[in-house]
Enzyme design. Structure first.
Site, PDB file in Angstrom:
ATOM      1  N   LYS A  51       5.934  -2.199  10.150  1.00  0.00           N
ATOM      2  CA  LYS A  51       5.285  -3.154   9.221  1.00  0.00           C
ATOM      3  C   LYS A  51       6.326  -4.062   8.566  1.00  0.00           C
ATOM      4  CE  LYS A  51       4.266  -1.679   4.921  1.00  0.00           C
ATOM      5  NZ  LYS A  51       4.831  -2.434   3.783  1.00  0.00           N
ATOM      6  N   ASN A  52       7.432  -3.471   8.097  1.00  0.00           N
ATOM      7  CA  ASN A  52       8.390  -4.266   7.325  1.00  0.00           C
ATOM      8  C   ASN A  52       9.314  -5.110   8.195  1.00  0.00           C
ATOM      9  OD1 ASN A  52       7.190  -3.357   5.033  1.00  0.00           O
ATOM     10  ND2 ASN A  52       8.752  -1.813   4.549  1.00  0.00           N
TER      11      ASN A  52
ATOM     12  N   CYS B 175       3.864  -4.893  -8.977  1.00  0.00           N
ATOM     13  CA  CYS B 175       2.867  -4.081  -8.281  1.00  0.00           C
ATOM     14  C   CYS B 175       2.987  -2.657  -8.785  1.00  0.00           C
ATOM     15  CB  CYS B 175       3.024  -4.185  -6.769  1.00  0.00           C
ATOM     16  SG  CYS B 175       4.462  -3.322  -6.158  1.00  0.00           S
TER      17      CYS B 175
ATOM     18  N   PRO C  18      10.975  -8.478  -9.428  1.00  0.00           N
ATOM     19  CA  PRO C  18      11.277  -9.905  -9.617  1.00  0.00           C
ATOM     20  C   PRO C  18      11.767 -10.566  -8.322  1.00  0.00           C
ATOM     21  CG  PRO C  18      13.016  -8.541 -10.563  1.00  0.00           C
ATOM     22  CD  PRO C  18      11.963  -7.595 -10.053  1.00  0.00           C
ATOM     23  N   VAL C  19      11.858 -11.903  -8.334  1.00  0.00           N
ATOM     24  CA  VAL C  19      12.353 -12.630  -7.141  1.00  0.00           C
ATOM     25  C   VAL C  19      13.569 -13.484  -7.495  1.00  0.00           C
ATOM     26  CG1 VAL C  19      10.189 -12.632  -5.822  1.00  0.00           C
ATOM     27  CG2 VAL C  19      10.594 -14.435  -7.515  1.00  0.00           C
TER      28      VAL C  19
ATOM     29  N   ASP D  31      11.091   4.474   0.574  1.00  0.00           N
ATOM     30  CA  ASP D  31       9.731   4.588   1.133  1.00  0.00           C
ATOM     31  C   ASP D  31       9.428   6.001   1.629  1.00  0.00           C
ATOM     32  OD1 ASP D  31       9.375   1.945   0.580  1.00  0.00           O
ATOM     33  OD2 ASP D  31       9.773   1.244   2.610  1.00  0.00           O
TER      34      ASP D  31
ATOM     35  N   ARG E 269      -2.846  -0.374   4.476  1.00  0.00           N
ATOM     36  CA  ARG E 269      -1.828  -1.430   4.412  1.00  0.00           C
ATOM     37  C   ARG E 269      -0.629  -1.097   5.289  1.00  0.00           C
ATOM     38  NH1 ARG E 269      -0.639  -3.716  -1.518  1.00  0.00           N
ATOM     39  NH2 ARG E 269       0.587  -5.078  -0.178  1.00  0.00           N
TER      40      ARG E 269
END
Ligand code: EPU
Length: 459
Positions: free
Chosen positions: A48-49, A142, A148-149, A335, A427
């Site tokens: 997925k990533n 989330c 943050p970005v 994860d 997801r």
């Protein structure tokens, strides 16, 4: 009914976002009967990533890009919608996606989609590099942290972009007539996976050389670099702390297969360990799982590399405690922290688990304790005192990996667990119910709204 009450009680102790996620349409639950003994082979899906940034990278090319081994997941659908909103055309055929971004014309990603999928923010790099302008909403926090970005934004500024954040929208543009980013030396304060990916993609079409120092070394970063190289980019050192990118005028079409999902693979290895079972997983890149394999061996299970791309797990005599400290790759992956904690909860002795990557990734603890685990948590540190067995309970998953942890615990627990949180699992784990059933686990998806309608107790 007793379960409904228990679930309602839990709803009082969880946040508004989770409550919204549990609206009637999302209220399918999974019933899992344990303890299970698993057996057989499992096919690991594409990562997925890797798939998410790979989809964003196709925006760099004006040709048609074919991506293979893309898992069919809710997050992939959302990313597809973001690309479509920007003007790309997408065709899906099983696990293959054809993405044609030749007509990329809209620089603005819709808030409703970016809010749902934080990784879609990573598209800001390719949109800016291709169109000279990008407008992408701040994704917001989330369940696992504020996220943050700032590292993405500072890096784009170093590449010469003007970036202004107004009313939750990140407005980026390249001034001057050439509309080209300029190569630069960028030091990341933290080896952020997403920031490394955003900046690496943006730099592929910049003028001159970009050096990213303290870059993330995750296999997904290397996979993205290999995809971009196959599209004509000049990238050296991906997978190490220093990545050097020499900009090229344009990227071309590609046919690329992404790597297997090391987190899904690790989750199935833990499924084998926690149920004392022998299972084989493939395809995998064993090197990507080194930290997880080493910790599984410390716990007492045997892992054999059967072929270059397959691993077999054999049950251990006694499961023993071990300590976990999450770190960027090649350290133990954040994860895998929650899934591994489910395993530690039935390992004899006391284990310590420290989460260093995200600030709020311990929300599975209270649910594991409701299944009989003995875990004390303080901030980002947990002490897990192993118990001989877990028992079934109604549980709620608060995010993707917390949900995986609860499913693993349910496979080992005695009795019928009802799990609520399928929207999170969907997801990140392709066909998880089918795969677990294939291994012999007893589980069933139940539409809770319908079940309530026919239940006399609910009248
Ligand atoms: N961070 C900042 N500023 C930034 C970017 C990150 O402070 O500009 C912080 C984050 O808040 C976090 C830490 O740095 O505390 C690590 O974040 P990173 O940017 O490395 O994570 P990410 O790129 O947002 C990816 C995966 C996550 C995985 C992390 C860490 C994707 C789509 N997501 O997120 O996957 O946990 O790297 O390995 O690649 C999951 O699959 O369940 C998942 C959450």
């Amino acid at each position: 009914m007793r379960e409904d009450r228990a679930i309602n009680q839990q709803l009082h102790s969880i946040g508004e976002t989770e409550k919204q996620n549990l609206s009637p349409v999302n209220q399918s639950i999974l019933k899992i009967w344990g303890p299970s003994r698993l057996q057989g082979n499992i096919n690991i899906s594409g990562a997925k990533n890797s798939a998410l940034p790979a989809m964003a990278a196709t925006l760099l090319s004006s040709g048609v890009c074919r991506l293979r081994q893309i898992p069919r997941l809710a997050d992939i659908n959302t990313m597809g919608k973001v690309l479509s909103a920007l003007g790309a055309k997408i065709k899906q055929n099983g696990n293959t996606l054809d993405i044609d971004a030749s007509n990329l014309d809209n620089p603005e990603a819709p808030y409703e989609l970016v809010r749902k999928l934080r990784a879609s923010f990573f598209a800001i790099g390719p949109i800016l590099a291709r169109l000279g302008v990008a407008r992408v909403p701040l994704p917001g926090g989330c369940a696992i942290g504020a996220r943050p970005v700032d590292l993405h934004v500072r890096g784009l500024q170093a590449l010469g972009a003007e970036v202004h954040i107004e009313h939750g929208m990140v407005n980026a543009y390249i001034s001057g007539s050439k509309k080209k980013l300029q190569g630069a030396k960028i030091y990341l304060d933290y080896p952020s996976v997403g920031a490394t990916e955003t900046l690496m993609m943006a730099a592929t079409l910049a003028e001159g050389e970009t050096i990213i120092e303290n870059a993330a070394q995750e296999p997904e970063v290397e996979d993205l670099a290999n995809l971009c190289i196959a599209m004509g980019a000049n990238i050296f050192g991906a997978g190490t702390k220093t990545i050097v990118i020499s900009g090229v005028p344009k990227l071309h079409s590609v046919d690329y297969t992404i790597i297997p999902d090391r987190i899904e693979a690790g989750t199935f290895l833990i499924a084998g360990a926690i149920t004392n079972s022998e299972i084989t997983i493939s395809p995998v890149v064993p090197k990507h799982l080194s930290a997880v394999i080493s910790k599984l061996q410390s716990v007492g299970v045997e892992i054999i590399q059967e072929k270059f791309d397959s691993l077999r797990i054999l049950p251990g005599e006694i499961l023993k405690s071990t300590d976990i400290d999450t770190q960027p790759y090649p350290g133990f992956p954040t994860d895998m922290q929650a899934p591994f904690m489910a395993l530690l909860s039935v390992c004899s002795g006391s284990s310590s688990v420290t989460e260093t990557v995200f600030e709020n990734r311990m929300r599975h603890v209270s649910e594991l304790n409701r299944m009989g685990a003995n875990i004390r948590v303080k901030g980002n540190h947990a002490i897990v005192q192993g118990v001989p067995k877990l028992s079934a309970a109604p549980v709620i998953g608060t995010d993707l990996r917390a949900s995986a942890a609860l499913i693993l615990a349910a496979l080992a627990a005695e009795g019928e667990t009802t799990f609520q949180g399928l929207q999170h699992l969907n997801r990140g784990y392709e066909e998880i119910e089918i795969k677990l059933q294939k291994l012999g686990a007893k589980l069933q998806r139940v539409d809770q709204v319908k079940e309530n309608e026919i239940s006399p107790a609910s009248v």
